[in-house]
Design an enzyme around this catalytic site. Structure first.
Site, PDB file in Angstrom:
ATOM      1  N   HIS A  48       0.979  11.833  -4.021  1.00  0.00           N
ATOM      2  CA  HIS A  48       0.448  11.655  -5.401  1.00  0.00           C
ATOM      3  C   HIS A  48      -0.710  12.762  -5.325  1.00  0.00           C
ATOM      4  O   HIS A  48      -1.262  12.593  -4.013  1.00  0.00           O
ATOM      5  CB  HIS A  48       0.076  10.389  -4.946  1.00  0.00           C
ATOM      6  CG  HIS A  48       1.198   9.077  -5.181  1.00  0.00           C
ATOM      7  ND1 HIS A  48       1.378   7.632  -5.365  1.00  0.00           N
ATOM      8  CD2 HIS A  48       2.156   9.709  -5.496  1.00  0.00           C
ATOM      9  CE1 HIS A  48       1.865   6.980  -5.185  1.00  0.00           C
ATOM     10  NE2 HIS A  48       2.969   7.535  -5.725  1.00  0.00           N
ATOM     11  N   GLU A  50      -4.178  11.222  -5.678  1.00  0.00           N
ATOM     12  CA  GLU A  50      -5.342  10.828  -4.682  1.00  0.00           C
ATOM     13  C   GLU A  50      -4.661  11.532  -3.302  1.00  0.00           C
ATOM     14  O   GLU A  50      -5.734  12.167  -2.469  1.00  0.00           O
ATOM     15  CB  GLU A  50      -4.995   9.041  -4.914  1.00  0.00           C
ATOM     16  CG  GLU A  50      -5.906   9.028  -6.374  1.00  0.00           C
ATOM     17  CD  GLU A  50      -4.081   8.350  -6.749  1.00  0.00           C
ATOM     18  OE1 GLU A  50      -3.144   8.965  -6.692  1.00  0.00           O
ATOM     19  OE2 GLU A  50      -4.287   7.346  -6.903  1.00  0.00           O
ATOM     20  N   CYS A  78      -2.305   3.166  -6.205  1.00  0.00           N
ATOM     21  CA  CYS A  78      -0.861   1.868  -6.140  1.00  0.00           C
ATOM     22  C   CYS A  78      -1.600   1.884  -4.556  1.00  0.00           C
ATOM     23  O   CYS A  78      -2.313   2.199  -4.245  1.00  0.00           O
ATOM     24  CB  CYS A  78       0.483   3.226  -5.916  1.00  0.00           C
ATOM     25  SG  CYS A  78       0.083   4.312  -4.333  1.00  0.00           S
ATOM     26  N   CYS A  81      -1.638   5.001  -1.929  1.00  0.00           N
ATOM     27  CA  CYS A  81      -3.196   5.888  -2.590  1.00  0.00           C
ATOM     28  C   CYS A  81      -4.362   5.050  -1.981  1.00  0.00           C
ATOM     29  O   CYS A  81      -5.390   5.166  -2.030  1.00  0.00           O
ATOM     30  CB  CYS A  81      -3.265   6.452  -4.242  1.00  0.00           C
ATOM     31  SG  CYS A  81      -2.198   7.296  -3.702  1.00  0.00           S
TER      32      CYS A  81
HETATM   33 ZN    ZN Z   1      -0.326   6.853  -4.832  1.00  0.00          ZN
END
Ligand code: ZN
Length: 143
Positions: A48, A50, A78, A81
């Site tokens: 992801h 991040e 999410c 993260c």
């Molecule tokens: Zn994430």
């Protein structure tokens, strides 16, 4: 956030959901790192925006603690993260669009500000939210 939006555009070029992130140094201006979703591009489920930006910022700083830093991301983080943000000790999380289906920074959960944790970054949401959301809507409409 404009830089994070540029990163998000790069994700879409690679067929990934357009989410981009940047980490700012404690001075609030110097960009330490950037990242965009690379799950499709790399086959890594944890890739992801991040997580990639956090990892690169730690490399740039030469240590894992990102104290004083700010992570700016186009979409609400999410749970994974949000956990990584707490672990990295960033001081501030700035995000654009809310993620009502999976957000963990105020929507579905609020992992980053959970009072049971001893590190809780400040959260600022809704920055350029319409631009951030439009990228996502356009991406999924074209699919
Ligand atoms: Zn994430």
């Amino acid at each position: 956030m404009r830089l994070a939006l540029v990163e998000a555009g790069r994700a879409a070029e690679g067929g990934d959901v357009p989410v981009g992130a940047v980490v700012l140094a404690p001075d609030g201006r110097t960009v330490l790192s950037a990242g965009h979703n690379e799950r499709e591009a790399t086959g890594d489920p944890t890739a992801h925006a991040e997580v990639l930006a956090i990892r690169r910022a730690a490399v740039a700083l030469g240590e894992w603690r990102l104290s004083g830093c700010t992570l700016v991301v186009t979409l609400e983080p999410c749970t994974m993260c949000a956990g990584a943000l707490v672990q990295s000790r960033v001081d501030r999380v700035v995000y654009g669009a809310r993620d009502d289906k999976a957000g963990a920074a105020g929507s579905l959960w609020d992992v980053v500000r959970d009072r049971r944790l001893n590190h809780r970054p400040e959260v600022i949401e809704g920055v350029l939210a319409d631009d951030c959301a439009r990228l996502l809507t356009d991406f999924f409409r074209d699919r």
